[in-house]
Design an enzyme around this catalytic site. Structure first.
Site, short mmCIF file in Angstrom:
data_model
loop_
_atom_site.label_atom_id
_atom_site.label_comp_id
_atom_site.label_asym_id
_atom_site.label_seq_id
_atom_site.Cartn_x
_atom_site.Cartn_y
_atom_site.Cartn_z
N PRO A 276 0.83 -1.21 0.00
CA PRO A 276 0.00 0.00 0.00
C PRO A 276 0.86 1.26 0.00
O PRO A 276 1.91 1.30 0.65
CB PRO A 276 -0.78 -0.11 1.31
CG PRO A 276 0.15 -0.86 2.23
CD PRO A 276 0.89 -1.84 1.34
N CYS A 343 5.27 28.98 -15.94
CA CYS A 343 4.86 29.60 -17.19
C CYS A 343 4.26 28.61 -18.18
O CYS A 343 4.81 28.41 -19.28
CB CYS A 343 6.05 30.32 -17.81
SG CYS A 343 6.51 31.69 -16.75
N TYR A 372 2.41 10.83 -3.47
CA TYR A 372 2.68 11.29 -4.83
C TYR A 372 2.67 12.82 -4.90
O TYR A 372 2.22 13.40 -5.89
CB TYR A 372 1.70 10.65 -5.83
CG TYR A 372 1.70 9.15 -5.72
CD1 TYR A 372 2.82 8.42 -6.09
CD2 TYR A 372 0.61 8.45 -5.20
CE1 TYR A 372 2.86 7.03 -5.96
CE2 TYR A 372 0.64 7.06 -5.06
CZ TYR A 372 1.76 6.37 -5.45
OH TYR A 372 1.81 5.00 -5.30
N1 LLP Z 1 3.00 -1.67 -6.02
C1 LLP Z 1 3.34 -1.41 -7.29
C2 LLP Z 1 4.01 -2.45 -8.08
C3 LLP Z 1 3.05 -0.14 -7.82
O1 LLP Z 1 3.39 0.10 -9.10
C4 LLP Z 1 2.42 0.84 -7.04
C5 LLP Z 1 2.13 2.17 -7.57
C6 LLP Z 1 2.09 0.52 -5.71
C7 LLP Z 1 2.38 -0.75 -5.23
C8 LLP Z 1 1.42 1.49 -4.80
O2 LLP Z 1 0.15 1.82 -5.23
P1 LLP Z 1 -0.85 2.69 -4.33
O3 LLP Z 1 -1.20 1.83 -3.13
O4 LLP Z 1 -0.14 3.91 -3.90
O5 LLP Z 1 -1.98 2.95 -5.21
N2 LLP Z 1 1.85 9.01 -9.43
C9 LLP Z 1 0.51 8.45 -9.51
C10 LLP Z 1 0.42 7.07 -8.89
C11 LLP Z 1 1.38 6.07 -9.49
C12 LLP Z 1 1.31 4.70 -8.86
C13 LLP Z 1 2.41 3.84 -9.32
N3 LLP Z 1 2.45 2.53 -8.75
C14 LLP Z 1 -0.47 9.41 -8.85
O6 LLP Z 1 -0.06 10.48 -8.39
O7 LLP Z 1 -1.67 9.14 -8.81
#
Ligand code: LLP
Length: 419
Positions: A276, A343, A372
């Site tokens: 997570p 800009c 993020y």
């Molecule tokens: N495991 C893997 C293999 C992942 O690629 C990711 C996120 C996670 C776990 C964690 O996912 P979460 O629980 O945070 O949803 N920059 C984007 C989000 C990119 C997520 C990339 N991978 C944003 O700001 O929404």
């Protein structure tokens, strides 16, 4: 409990009034609540109370700040890392090497070797050549790499296209149809201990259904692999659980997620691993900013704040919504577009939004910026790299300095062959 709340008309982070942080550290600045981080870490674990064997690995990419990581390490979390840099952060924050999982579609040979040298717990292999390379490197070091194969279950996660990872045409994992034969071949390699499967279908998921479909497919694969004689002891279910960004958002609770996982996996007899990120860190942070100017626009005014797309990239990248609230709200509302100083028109946090009325000099925050946020910041437009603060009750500490444009410039040089 939300630790970002009004007290006597002033927004606080735990017991600290945000104007104090603005005055002492300056703006823009990310502010995190330790109490909320700990509560989310605990809630996620509690949600999985019916999962007998589990391993929790915080997805460091969502918030790699060392102070934040130390809080989570103390909560018993390991780490999901996707680069050598993240690996070093996890270790520096006090996470045990065996609690670290190395994910990512483009690990270099040097990073695979680094993971082995550091004694990490597991490599999540994304395709066969990577597994072969890992086996070779491990063998040369007379080591055995513990690994799982990441599959792509071809489900639509129902989230923004740029953060979906589980459709067949995404770059991640291998198709479930080809996985058993590939698993046979990888498991036969000396240097590699293939112990299970990994899956992650995307981020900011607001429905449990696609997760359940993906997990169900993985369950069938696990049974097939066992029937083929493999010893499957671990399944990594990734991350992805969404959070609430705006009033009315209703993502599944951690308890509902945990109940679904327990139901779908009850006969698997494996250690389940979780990665997570957002659900732990997202709502534990805000980006504190000062209103520089309010400028008339063709329809509505522009509220120009001192934070920009380089500090919080999500609205520009994914059209993401971040709540914007005044630190000392008057109760009056206004309709405005909220923009930063960079800009380009993409530097827009909100268009024609009904929001707290603010004036030049007022402080405000973008909410749900703990995941993020700072991690995706840049120095575009030669702006400083945004600092971070961690609050703990009535004390706080700067857990990341503001890195000035001059410091970045000091790492550059002008060739002496240009006269
Ligand atoms: N495991 C893997 C293999 C992942 O690629 C990711 C996120 C996670 C776990 C964690 O996912 P979460 O629980 O945070 O949803 N920059 C984007 C989000 C990119 C997520 C990339 N991978 C944003 O700001 O929404």
């Amino acid at each position: 409990m939300d630790q970002f709340a009004l007290r006597d008309g002033v927004l606080h982070a735990e017991d600290i009034p945000l104007p104090r942080i603005a005055e002492e550290v300056g703006t823009p600045v990310y502010v995190y609540s330790r109490a909320m981080l700990e509560r989310h870490a605990q809630e996620f674990r509690d949600g999985l109370k019916d999962v007998p064997r589990k391993h929790l690995a915080f997805a460091i990419k969502s918030n790699p700040n060392l102070g934040v990581l130390r809080v989570l390490a103390r909560q018993g979390y390991g780490a999901d890392v996707v680069s050598g840099g993240e690996l070093e952060r996890a270790l520096a924050a006090g996470m045990a090497p065996e609690d670290i999982v190395f994910s990512g579609v483009g690990k270099t040979r040097a990073e695979l070797a680094q993971g082995l040298d550091r004694g990490i717990g597991q490599f999540n292999i994304e395709h066969e050549p990577e597994g072969i390379a890992l086996a070779e490197i491990a063998l040369a070091k007379e080591m055995t790499a513990r690994a799982v194969l990441r599959v792509n279950p071809d489900v639509d996660a129902g989230t923004h296209a740029k953060i979906s990872t589980g459709k067949a045409d995404n770059k991640f994992g291998v198709g479930i149809d080809v996985a058993p034969a590939m698993f046979d071949r990888l498991a036969a390699l000396p240097g590699l201990q293939m112990r299970g499967i990994a899956v992650h279908i995307g981020s900011q998921l607001t429905s449990l259904d696609p997760l359940e479909s993906a997990f169900t497919r993985v369950g069938r694969l696990v049974a097939d692999l066992r029937a083929g004689g493999h010893n499957i002891t671990h399944v990594d279910l990734g991350g992805g659980l969404g959070v609430s960004y705006k009033p009315g958002d209703n993502p599944p609770s951690m308890a509902d997620y945990g109940a679904m996982v327990a139901r779908v996996t009850k006969d698997w007899d494996v250690t389940l691993m979780f990665e997570p990120g957002r659900v732990i860190a997202g709502n534990t942070g805000v980006l504190l900013t000062e209103v520089l100017w309010v400028k008339p626009g063709a329809t509505n005014p522009f509220v120009i704040v001192d934070a920009a797309m380089n500090d919080l990239a999500r609205p520009a990248l994914y059209d993401a919504y971040h709540d914007f609230v005044a630190v000392q709200p008057s109760g009056e509302k206004m309709t405005a577009s909220i923009v930063g100083p960079v800009c380009e028109t993409g530097d827009t946090f909100a268009r024609d939004r009904v929001t707290d009325k603010v004036e030049a000099g007022d402080l405000a925050v973008f909410r749900t910026a703990g995941a993020y946020g700072a991690t995706m910041a840049s120095t575009y437009n030669s702006r400083s790299l945004v600092p971070e603060v961690l609050v703990d009750g009535d004390r706080y500490i700067k857990v990341a300095d503001r890195i000035a444009a001059s410091t970045i410039m000091a790492a550059e040089r002008v060739p002496d062959w240009i006269d």
